[in-house]
Design a protein around this motif. Structure first.
Motif, PDB file in Angstrom:
ATOM      1  N   GLN A 275       0.737  -1.150   0.021  1.00  0.00           N
ATOM      2  CA  GLN A 275       0.174   0.068   0.072  1.00  0.00           C
ATOM      3  C   GLN A 275       0.807   1.249  -0.002  1.00  0.00           C
ATOM      4  O   GLN A 275       1.926   1.331   0.739  1.00  0.00           O
ATOM      5  CB  GLN A 275      -1.063   0.047   1.252  1.00  0.00           C
ATOM      6  N   GLU A 278      -4.442   5.873   0.671  1.00  0.00           N
ATOM      7  CA  GLU A 278      -5.736   5.557   0.998  1.00  0.00           C
ATOM      8  C   GLU A 278      -6.317   6.811   0.934  1.00  0.00           C
ATOM      9  O   GLU A 278      -6.187   7.812   1.022  1.00  0.00           O
ATOM     10  CB  GLU A 278      -5.645   5.212   2.651  1.00  0.00           C
ATOM     11  N   VAL A 283      -8.018   2.019  -1.315  1.00  0.00           N
ATOM     12  CA  VAL A 283      -6.570   2.169  -1.161  1.00  0.00           C
ATOM     13  C   VAL A 283      -5.937   2.060  -2.470  1.00  0.00           C
ATOM     14  O   VAL A 283      -6.403   1.502  -3.376  1.00  0.00           O
ATOM     15  CB  VAL A 283      -6.120   1.183   0.011  1.00  0.00           C
ATOM     16  N   CYS A 285      -2.344   0.677  -3.963  1.00  0.00           N
ATOM     17  CA  CYS A 285      -1.080  -0.030  -3.731  1.00  0.00           C
ATOM     18  C   CYS A 285      -0.106  -0.178  -4.924  1.00  0.00           C
ATOM     19  O   CYS A 285      -0.769   0.316  -6.106  1.00  0.00           O
ATOM     20  CB  CYS A 285      -1.259  -1.372  -3.516  1.00  0.00           C
TER      21      CYS A 285
END
Length: 394
Positions: A275, A278, A283, A285
């Motif tokens: 990740q 956010e 989220v 990544c």
């Protein structure tokens, strides 16, 4: 972003007189989040920042979406959306084609060679990943150079424009909220912790203010309306890039994916170790080149998994992604694996990965906690054979 910056000239004390060389006053603007309860910056303008000379409706590019029905994993070939000549005449703002979206986040793609209009997204922060090429991003805070592999983070309502150096390919993630580093990477006061895969030194904000002159300047504003997203075309009396200085913890910045230090283990690590940012109900990544699992019985590709609470979107932007060999996926592809569908490596990839020590892959993943729908760009770019590849259908 709790990392404090100061650019240009600011007064010793906030909310006090700050005079020009001729004795006039600069105009202080507070740009802040969450109703004076979160990060903010103070900007000092030569002209009144609220002044508007005209306002007209601006028709946004097609924002309509359709459900992922029947529920299927999907392969979207984004490079097919912009033939070579078409990309040269587009700009990063108005040329975007909506690929996927829900109430929390919208994902678009654009290939652009033209300077964009001045633009302000009042619906949420933007995270623009530069897949290929380079550009200069001029903002009310100053200038950001953007190169291949950069995430360009633009806080909500930041007035800016894109000036490509030749042609640039951009993967655009627009939030209806704010986008920030994961809370678990930060101390209670906002400093990056030792276990974080990147830190403050990797974030690059404006170095000095940007001064441009002009009158009757047009700005495109995307904002919320009673029936969803809408747009307004402002004309302002003076160029908005008139800031002599600013300071605070809210500003645009870049972070390059090459500065992400991967977290690895003896056995396969789950996606949260990849990740990078956010937002509300999603989220971001990134999967970068790295040493892979080193247990003597490890299987380096992902195990099959059901994201019961998430839709997973993977944008393949470099290298070779072992788990997808044989699926037709390549550079510029998106895979959408919706909640309710168990997904994992293509047939044969599980076995081929045994003994692999290093992977050369580059991908940006967005996981959402509400179902994603297909935009017009997603529908236009779909490879209809992908859903059947696990059963040998390709």
């Amino acid at each position: 972003m709790a990392y404090y910056r100061r650019c240009g000239d600011v007064p010793p004390k906030r909310h006090t007189q700050f005079r020009t060389a001729s004795g006039g006053l600069h105009y202080e603007e507070l740009m802040g989040e969450e109703g004076f309860s979160s990060d903010s910056a103070l900007l000092y303008h030569r002209h009144i920042p609220s002044a508007v000379a005209d306002a007209q409706p601006w028709e946004l590019p097609d924002q309509a979406t359709t459900p992922n029905a029947p529920l299927l994993p999907r392969h979207l070939k984004l490079h097919d959306l912009f033939p070579a000549e078409e990309g040269k005449s587009a700009d990063v703002v108005t040329g975007r084609r909506l690929v996927l979206g829900n109430a929390d986040v919208r994902i678009s793609y654009v290939v652009a060679g033209e300077e964009s209009p001045l633009y302000r997204n009042a619906t949420g922060d933007e995270c623009v990943y530069v897949e290929e090429g380079s550009a200069t991003v001029e903002t009310v805070f100053g200038t950001l150079p953007a190169r291949q592999g950069d995430y360009v983070i633009l806080p909500r309502a930041t007035t800016h424009r894109w000036l490509p150096d030749g042609q640039v390919r951009c993967y655009v993630i627009e939030a209806n909220s704010h986008i920030a580093p994961p809370k678990r990477y930060l101390s209670r006061y906002g400093q990056f912790l030792e276990h974080s895969p990147y830190c403050e030194r990797d974030l690059h904000g404006p170095i000095e203010p940007l001064h441009l002159d002009g009158t009757d300047v047009e700005i495109l504003v995307k904002h919320r309306g009673s029936r969803g997203l809408t747009g307004t075309r402002y004309v302002v009396p003076h160029h908005p890039f008139d800031v002599v200085g600013w300071d605070g913890c809210l500003y645009p910045y870049t972070f390059n994916v090459a500065d992400f230090e991967p977290i690895t283990g003896r056995v396969h690590q789950p996606p949260p170790v990849h990740q990078v940012f956010e937002g509300q109900n999603f989220v971001i990544c990134n999967f970068v080149p790295r040493k892979v699992d080193y247990h003597p019985l490890a299987i380096p590709v992902p195990y099959y998994h059901s994201n019961v609470d998430s839709d997973e979107v993977m944008f393949y932007c470099g290298g070779s992604y072992e788990a997808r060999k044989g699926s037709g996926i390549g550079q510029g592809s998106i895979s959408l694996h919706p909640g309710g569908h168990s997904h994992g490596p293509q047939p044969g990839a599980y076995e081929r990965s045994i003994g692999v020590q290093q992977v050369d892959e580059l991908a940006v993943m967005v996981d959402t906690f509400r179902p994603l729908e297909l935009g017009e760009g997603g529908r236009a770019a779909e490879d209809p054979a992908y859903a059947w590849t696990w059963a040998g259908g390709r």
